[in-house]
Design an enzyme around this catalytic site. Structure first.
Site, PDB file in Angstrom:
ATOM      1  CE  LYS A 286       1.891  -3.691  -7.318  1.00 47.02           C
ATOM      2  NZ  LYS A 286       0.668  -2.873  -7.334  1.00 47.02           N
ATOM      3  NE  ARG A 360       1.021   7.230 -10.752  1.00 46.92           N
ATOM      4  CZ  ARG A 360      -0.193   7.255 -10.211  1.00 46.92           C
ATOM      5  NH1 ARG A 360      -0.653   8.376  -9.690  1.00 46.92           N
ATOM      6  NH2 ARG A 360      -0.960   6.172 -10.200  1.00 46.92           N
TER       7      ARG A 360
HETATM    8  N1  BES Z   1       1.489  -1.844 -11.914  1.00 40.83           N
HETATM    9  C1  BES Z   1       0.543  -1.288 -11.040  1.00 40.83           C
HETATM   10  C2  BES Z   1      -0.842  -1.194 -11.648  1.00 40.83           C
HETATM   11  C3  BES Z   1      -1.580  -2.484 -11.816  1.00 40.83           C
HETATM   12  C4  BES Z   1      -2.214  -3.083 -10.759  1.00 40.83           C
HETATM   13  C5  BES Z   1      -1.697  -3.046 -13.060  1.00 40.83           C
HETATM   14  C6  BES Z   1      -2.929  -4.245 -10.938  1.00 40.83           C
HETATM   15  C7  BES Z   1      -2.429  -4.201 -13.252  1.00 40.83           C
HETATM   16  C8  BES Z   1      -3.035  -4.807 -12.182  1.00 40.83           C
HETATM   17  C9  BES Z   1       0.959   0.132 -10.647  1.00 40.83           C
HETATM   18  O1  BES Z   1       2.320   0.346 -10.542  1.00 40.83           O
HETATM   19  C10 BES Z   1       0.384   0.389  -9.310  1.00 40.83           C
HETATM   20  O2  BES Z   1       0.766  -0.259  -8.387  1.00 40.83           O
HETATM   21  N2  BES Z   1      -0.532   1.333  -9.230  1.00 40.83           N
HETATM   22  C11 BES Z   1      -1.189   1.655  -8.007  1.00 40.83           C
HETATM   23  C12 BES Z   1      -1.297   3.148  -7.930  1.00 40.83           C
HETATM   24  C13 BES Z   1      -1.767   3.644  -6.608  1.00 40.83           C
HETATM   25  C14 BES Z   1      -0.719   3.406  -5.553  1.00 40.83           C
HETATM   26  C15 BES Z   1      -2.085   5.116  -6.721  1.00 40.83           C
HETATM   27  C16 BES Z   1      -2.550   0.994  -8.030  1.00 40.83           C
HETATM   28  O3  BES Z   1      -3.175   0.939  -9.079  1.00 40.83           O
HETATM   29  O4  BES Z   1      -2.969   0.509  -6.991  1.00 40.83           O
HETATM   30 MN    MN Z   2       3.052  -0.122  -8.620  1.00 39.10          MN
END
Ligand code: BES
Ligand code: MN
Ligand code: ZN
Length: 504
Positions: A286, A360
């Site tokens: 990230k 997931r």
């Molecule tokens: N924990 C995150 C989702 C999230 C992001 C929650 C920002 C709250 C605030 C999750 O694990 C994630 O990173 N999801 C990705 C999925 C994507 C790679 C398909 C996302 O939402 O960007």
């Molecule tokens: Mn994630």
């Protein structure tokens, strides 16, 4: 959570008693709409005249959250009176949490408060008001060398003149139990990610087993056990971290108690929570800005812990199994790569195209686990699953997905009752197709479009035919971003009320 004695009283008239040493004079709260009407109908007690005087002699307009106080400093025997604006009466139902927050601000420095709702709120709005009032008293300051002085308020009485004492008392019991659960969820979620490791998160459930030994038993599974069960998806997330992943399995025997129970719960309701104690994204790292908020990525697991706390406090007669999927998502030489193919407990192969779509992956194995080991009446999972859900619904409503109409209806009702709001989202097959992999049974991302929906579709692929299931994407609601940066404890109230609606 601070120790505040909250009580409710039904009476047609209210007169403040003279102050005594043990019973200091209270601060009295009265509510006023934006057309200047004092709400209540508690008779022509002296406070009404005072309230009218206060309004007419100040610039107070009754706007939502506005307040003005008469300290009565020259008349020591008189209670302090604060009138609080509620805005438009027909909008009050939607603003009850804001009114509660303004109320807490007005009373927090007084030792006692009496809140005059008169005939204005029913037991449902009383529930929402009570939950929001206690939530406003929450603090997380145990890392500070010197904690700020705690608020003075110790004792709050809410007065209604509706002849519905039983309903109010039942609501109050629910509020007190649920507020404790919400507070547990917030404490756990607010904790720093170096302190709250996956092992520590799993261990929090042991405290519940200790506190409610006659109703709760807990077992914690480590990576070796997960390997044996074939939880390749969970382990793919955890393998990049030096912290061992854990699965905490909490059994709540609300129907019969634990005594003499050798066999597992039969037909419990299953709760499953995403417990990423930190989500860096893994190799699909990230960006730095705001990454610290990913300590809240265990908000799902925290909400499940809080829910078990709430139902144990309320002594609900219902059987529940809860699974917390606790892991840390880190980049390292051992971490899963984009492109790796792994296999879930049910034998399905998953192509991991983005290691940041890790929630997931831990959840699919946890979902297989509850289906394999219990025959759940219904499964509900909560997860801070997608940024896309934050874009879709913001921080107001959680995304609700379900394959079962009865479950959907029950959850929507509980949501509306507690003001812990959700929005029903779709699960059409056409979305599901976005997850078809070229080389495996499924891939873990579905592209840019409808990210919250495809994440839910991924989970659904692990739900057996005829198994009632619901998924709550709480990415936008589990914590408040920005300067507040604090966990909300959602959706504990929704889940506790749902379980209450299902209990015997
Ligand atoms: N924990 C995150 C989702 C999230 C992001 C929650 C920002 C709250 C605030 C999750 O694990 C994630 O990173 N999801 C990705 C999925 C994507 C790679 C398909 C996302 O939402 O960007
Ligand atoms: Mn994630
Ligand atoms: Zn995550």
């Amino acid at each position: 959570m601070p120790n505040i004695a909250l009580s409710v009283s039904v009476q047609t008239e209210y007169t403040a008693k003279k102050a005594t040493k043990n019973n200091p004079i209270p601060t009295i709260i009265a509510y006023v709409t934006d057309d200047g009407t004092v709400l209540g109908g508690l008779g022509d007690a002296e406070y009404l005249t005072r309230a009218q005087d206060l309004i007419s002699q100040s610039s107070f307009k009754g706007g939502l959250g506005e307040s003005v106080t008469d300290y009565a400093i020259h008349a020591k025997e008189l209670p302090v009176l604060t009138v609080i604006g509620v805005g438009k009466l027909d909008k009050l139902a939607g603003n009850i949490a804001k009114v509660a927050a303004a109320t807490y601000t007005a009373i927090k420095n007084a030792p006692r408060a009496v809140i005059l709702w008169g005939d204005t709120i029913c037991h449902k709005h009383f529930t929402q008001f009570g939950l929001a009032l206690l939530a406003a008293s929450y603090r997380f300051d145990h890392h500070k060398a010197k904690a700020a002085d705690s608020d003075a308020i110790k004792d709050i009485t809410i007065i209604s003149n509706r002849d519905e004492l039983d309903a109010y008392q039942a609501a109050l019991a629910f509020v007190l139990a649920t507020a404790k659960g919400v507070s547990v969820a917030r404490d756990v979620a607010n904790e720093a990610p170096n302190v709250l490791t996956p092992s520590e998160l799993a261990k929090k459930s042991k405290q519940l087993a200790k506190d409610y030994a006659e109703k709760i038993s807990v077992s914690i599974l480590g990576e070796k056990e997960m390997q044996k069960m074939g939880m390749g998806c969970f382990l793919a997330v955890s393998q990049g971290s030096d912290e061992e992943g854990k699965l905490a399995v909490i059994e709540y025997y609300g129907k019969t108690g634990r005594a003499g129970k050798k066999s597992r719960l039969s037909n419990p309701i299953a709760l499953v929570g995403k417990g990423l104690t930190f989500d860096t994204g893994g190799i699909s790292l990230k960006p730095a800005a705001g990454m610290e908020e990913m300590k809240f990525d265990m908000g799902g697991a925290a909400s499940i812990l809080g829910t078990i706390k709430a139902i144990a406090e309320a002594n609900l007669a219902i059987d529940v199994v809860a699974v917390l999927a606790c892991a840390e998502n880190m980049p390292s030489a051992r971490a899963t790569r984009p492109g790796d193919v792994v296999t879930a407990m049910n034998g399905m192969s998953v192509e991991v195209l983005n290691t940041d779509a890790e929630g997931r992956l831990v959840l699919c194995d946890a979902l297989c686990y509850v289906q394999e080991n219990y025959k759940p009446k219904a499964i509900i999972d909560t997860a801070t699953l997608t940024g896309a859900c934050v874009i879709a619904l913001g921080s107001v409503r959680s995304g609700l997905y379900s394959n079962d109409e009865d479950l959907l209806f029950a959850l929507e009702s509980a949501s509306e009752f507690t003001n812990d709001l959700v929005w029903h989202m779709p699960l059409d097959d056409s979305y599901n197709e976005q997850l078809n992999s070229k080389i495996a049974d499924v891939q873990n991302i579905g592209g840019r479009e409808a990210g919250s929906v495809t994440a839910a579709c991924f989970l659904q692929r692990f739900i057996k035919e005829n198994q009632a299931w619901a998924h709550l994407d709480i990415a936008g609601t589990a914590w408040k971003s920005g300067s507040t940066n604090s966990a909300t404890g959602r959706p504990v109230a929704l889940l506790a009320q749902y379980l209450r609606s299902q209990a015997d």
